[in-house]
Each structure stands twice: as structure tokens, then as C-alpha cells.
Enzyme design. Structure first.
Site, PDB file in Angstrom:
ATOM      1  N   LEU A  93       0.857  -1.191   0.000  1.00 30.93           N
ATOM      2  CA  LEU A  93       0.000   0.000   0.000  1.00 30.93           C
ATOM      3  C   LEU A  93       0.892   1.240   0.000  1.00 30.93           C
ATOM      4  CD1 LEU A  93      -2.589  -1.425   2.517  1.00 30.93           C
ATOM      5  CD2 LEU A  93      -2.895  -1.098   0.049  1.00 30.93           C
ATOM      6  N   ASN A 107      -3.158  -5.868   8.422  1.00 28.21           N
ATOM      7  CA  ASN A 107      -2.776  -6.893   7.446  1.00 28.21           C
ATOM      8  C   ASN A 107      -2.548  -8.207   8.185  1.00 28.21           C
ATOM      9  OD1 ASN A 107      -1.702  -7.968   4.890  1.00 28.21           O
ATOM     10  ND2 ASN A 107       0.266  -7.960   5.957  1.00 28.21           N
ATOM     11  N   THR A 108      -2.968  -9.282   7.551  1.00 26.26           N
ATOM     12  CA  THR A 108      -2.655 -10.600   8.102  1.00 26.26           C
ATOM     13  C   THR A 108      -1.546 -11.227   7.275  1.00 26.26           C
ATOM     14  OG1 THR A 108      -3.481 -12.784   8.689  1.00 26.26           O
ATOM     15  CG2 THR A 108      -4.625 -11.666   6.873  1.00 26.26           C
ATOM     16  N   HIS A 109      -0.558 -11.784   7.984  1.00 26.32           N
ATOM     17  CA  HIS A 109       0.630 -12.331   7.321  1.00 26.32           C
ATOM     18  C   HIS A 109       0.886 -13.760   7.814  1.00 26.32           C
ATOM     19  CE1 HIS A 109       4.427 -12.263   5.211  1.00 26.32           C
ATOM     20  NE2 HIS A 109       4.974 -12.811   6.275  1.00 26.32           N
ATOM     21  N   ASP A 141       2.123  -0.160   7.899  1.00 26.43           N
ATOM     22  CA  ASP A 141       2.862   1.091   7.751  1.00 26.43           C
ATOM     23  C   ASP A 141       3.519   1.089   6.374  1.00 26.43           C
ATOM     24  OD1 ASP A 141       5.138  -0.477   7.937  1.00 26.43           O
ATOM     25  OD2 ASP A 141       5.797   0.345   9.858  1.00 26.43           O
ATOM     26  N   GLY A 143       6.423   0.234   5.373  1.00 28.35           N
ATOM     27  CA  GLY A 143       7.356  -0.857   5.065  1.00 28.35           C
ATOM     28  C   GLY A 143       6.639  -2.117   4.625  1.00 28.35           C
ATOM     29  N   ASP A 145       5.469  -5.379   5.725  1.00 30.92           N
ATOM     30  CA  ASP A 145       5.145  -6.192   6.908  1.00 30.92           C
ATOM     31  C   ASP A 145       5.912  -5.754   8.157  1.00 30.92           C
ATOM     32  OD1 ASP A 145       3.411  -7.734   5.296  1.00 30.92           O
ATOM     33  OD2 ASP A 145       5.050  -9.029   4.672  1.00 30.92           O
TER      34      ASP A 145
HETATM   35  C1  GAR Z   1      -3.117 -15.699   3.735  1.00 29.06           C
HETATM   36  O1  GAR Z   1      -2.418 -16.751   4.341  1.00 29.06           O
HETATM   37  C2  GAR Z   1      -2.408 -14.382   3.964  1.00 29.06           C
HETATM   38  O2  GAR Z   1      -1.771 -14.289   5.194  1.00 29.06           O
HETATM   39  C3  GAR Z   1      -1.400 -14.389   2.856  1.00 29.06           C
HETATM   40  O3  GAR Z   1      -2.095 -14.874   1.750  1.00 29.06           O
HETATM   41  C4  GAR Z   1      -3.079 -15.799   2.201  1.00 29.06           C
HETATM   42  C5  GAR Z   1      -4.401 -15.427   1.580  1.00 29.06           C
HETATM   43  O4  GAR Z   1      -5.340 -16.423   1.759  1.00 29.06           O
HETATM   44  N1  GAR Z   1      -0.869 -13.079   2.643  1.00 29.06           N
HETATM   45  C6  GAR Z   1       0.393 -12.833   2.295  1.00 29.06           C
HETATM   46  O5  GAR Z   1       1.206 -13.701   2.070  1.00 29.06           O
HETATM   47  C7  GAR Z   1       0.719 -11.369   2.187  1.00 29.06           C
HETATM   48  N2  GAR Z   1       2.145 -11.185   2.082  1.00 29.06           N
HETATM   49  P1  GAR Z   1      -6.873 -16.179   1.418  1.00 29.06           P
HETATM   50  O6  GAR Z   1      -6.966 -15.517   0.062  1.00 29.06           O
HETATM   51  O7  GAR Z   1      -7.453 -17.560   1.403  1.00 29.06           O
HETATM   52  O8  GAR Z   1      -7.452 -15.328   2.514  1.00 29.06           O
END
Ligand code: GAR
Length: 209
Positions: A93, A107-109, A141, A143, A145
Site C-alpha cells: 500500500l 494486514n494478516t501475514h 505502515d 514498510g 510487513d
Molecule cells: C493468507 O495466508 C495471507 O496471510 C497471505 O495470503 C493468504 C491469503 O489467503 N498473505 C500474504 O502472504 C501477504 N504477504 P486467502 O486468500 O485464502 O485469505
């Protein structure tokens, strides 16, 4: 009820978990729109099935990254988002987006940050031969992640794991973590104080799941 806009590029299993949670009146948040960077995203179909608005903002429709960033920010603004949830959104972003939604975008990582940031968190953790990895919910932010951590869950790596089996085990925890903490944020607010992401009056970042 807090208005959520979900950004997604992929299949949308995390989106699906939010859509399953938001019908509960006590949840405190509602997904009002799904915005993707590709018409291929399975998340678009989930939005359609749930009767949720959606939009595609493709980088190739714009002259450069900066214009795409502005368009993404404007698109999300149209839906009056209180919070933005990046759930498998595979792009960084930019400054225009963060000027509008910084401090209220999470964000979920699929790794235990700050280990294994970037697009291949699961693959990189496997290649490093870690015995434990997991998932992280953090404030976005500028950066990659690097923003303040809200919550994490550890997930064991099994000896015979490949990227797909490990990612699936992580995702099982990830969607629970996401639903739990997005709800807490919607009900209690999110404040960023340096590296502390403070949800409601609760300063802890330990998983309670
Ligand atoms: C998730 O595991 C998310 O954490 C990851 O992509 C997947 C999406 O799954 N994101 C990243 O790797 C971002 N760098 P989804 O489309 O089934 O929710």
C-alpha cells in the site's frame, strides 16, 4: 457497527471467515466492500455470493504505481471504511493510501513477523527449517510487513510439510485470529503509539485463542 473494506488478491478464505462472523449483531463490524487488484480473485465471487459490493483496481489500468495508489485510496473511500483489512492482498500500500487509511489498516501475514516478511512467508519459513512458524496481524505502515503487531499465533511445522500443507495449518489459525481481533478493534478501537498497537483498553498482544 464499524464499516470494513477488505482488500484481497486470492481465494479469500480470510474474507470468508469475516463474512461468516459479521452477521452476528454483537460482532461490531460489517464487511461493506471487497476491493481486489485482479479480476481473477476468488474473493470477488465470495463478495457476490454474500451480496457485498466489490471493486477491482488493477495496476495495469494506471500509468504508474502512484496513480494506482491514489485510485485504490479513492475506491476504498467511496465505501466510507472505518477500517481496512488486507487479507491476502499481495501488493504494497502506497503513500496516498496510507495518508487516508494509515493507523486503521491491518494486514494478516502467514509467518511470525518480523521473521519471513514479504510475498512468500510460508515458503521462506520452510526453507529456513524453522520448527515453529505462525501468523501475525499487524497495523500497516510504509514498510513491507513492518507495522506494529496486534496479535500472533504460533503454528508447528511438521517434518513432512510442504508449502501447501503448512499454509493450510496456518490459515486455520489465521482466520480465527483475524476474526477475533478485527472484532475487538471494531468494538474497542485501535490506537497506534509508537510500536504499540493498542486495541480498546487492552495493551496485550498475546493470543488468547
Ligand atoms: C493468507 O495466508 C495471507 O496471510 C497471505 O495470503 C493468504 C491469503 O489467503 N498473505 C500474504 O502472504 C501477504 N504477504 P486467502 O486468500 O485464502 O485469505
Amino acid at each position: 457497527t464499524a464499516r470494513l473494506v477488505v482488500l484481497a488478491s486470492g481465494g479469500g478464505s480470510n474474507l470468508a471467515a469475516l463474512l461468516a462472523a459479521h452477521d452476528d449483531a454483537g460482532y461490531g463490524a460489517r464487511v461493506v466492500a471487497v476491493v481486489t487488484d485482479t479480476p481473477q480473485a476468488g474473493a470477488l465471487e465470495l463478495a457476490r455470493d454474500a451480496g457485498v459490493a466489490s471493486a477491482v483496481v488493477e495496476p495495469r489500468s494506471f500509468a504508474d504505481r502512484g496513480e494506482w495508489d491514489v485510485a485504490l485510496a479513492e475506491t476504498v473511500s467511496v465505501f466510507h471504511a472505518d477500517y481496512v483489512v488486507s487479507a491476502g492482498f499481495m501488493r504494497i500500500l502506497g503513500p496516498a493510501f496510507l495518508a487516508r487509511f494509515g493507523g486503521r489498516t491491518v494486514n494478516t501475514h502467514p509467518a511470525l513477523l518480523p521473521a519471513f516478511p514479504g510475498a512468500h512467508g510460508v515458503r521462506d519459513a520452510l526453507a529456513y527449517r524453522v520448527r515453529v512458524t505462525g501468523c501475525t496481524l499487524h497495523v500497516v505502515d510504509a514498510g513491507v510487513d513492518t507495522g506494529p503487531i496486534i496479535a500472533q499465533v504460533a503454528v508447528p511445522v511438521e517434518p513432512d510439510d510442504d508449502e501447501a500443507t503448512l499454509h493450510e495449518r496456518i490459515k486455520t489459525q489465521e482466520r480465527r485470529l483475524l476474526v477475533e481481533w478485527v472484532g475487538r478493534i471494531a468494538r474497542g478501537g485501535l490506537h497506534v503509539d509508537g510500536r504499540d498497537a493498542v486495541v480498546g483498553s487492552d495493551r496485550t498482544v498475546s493470543p488468547t485463542l
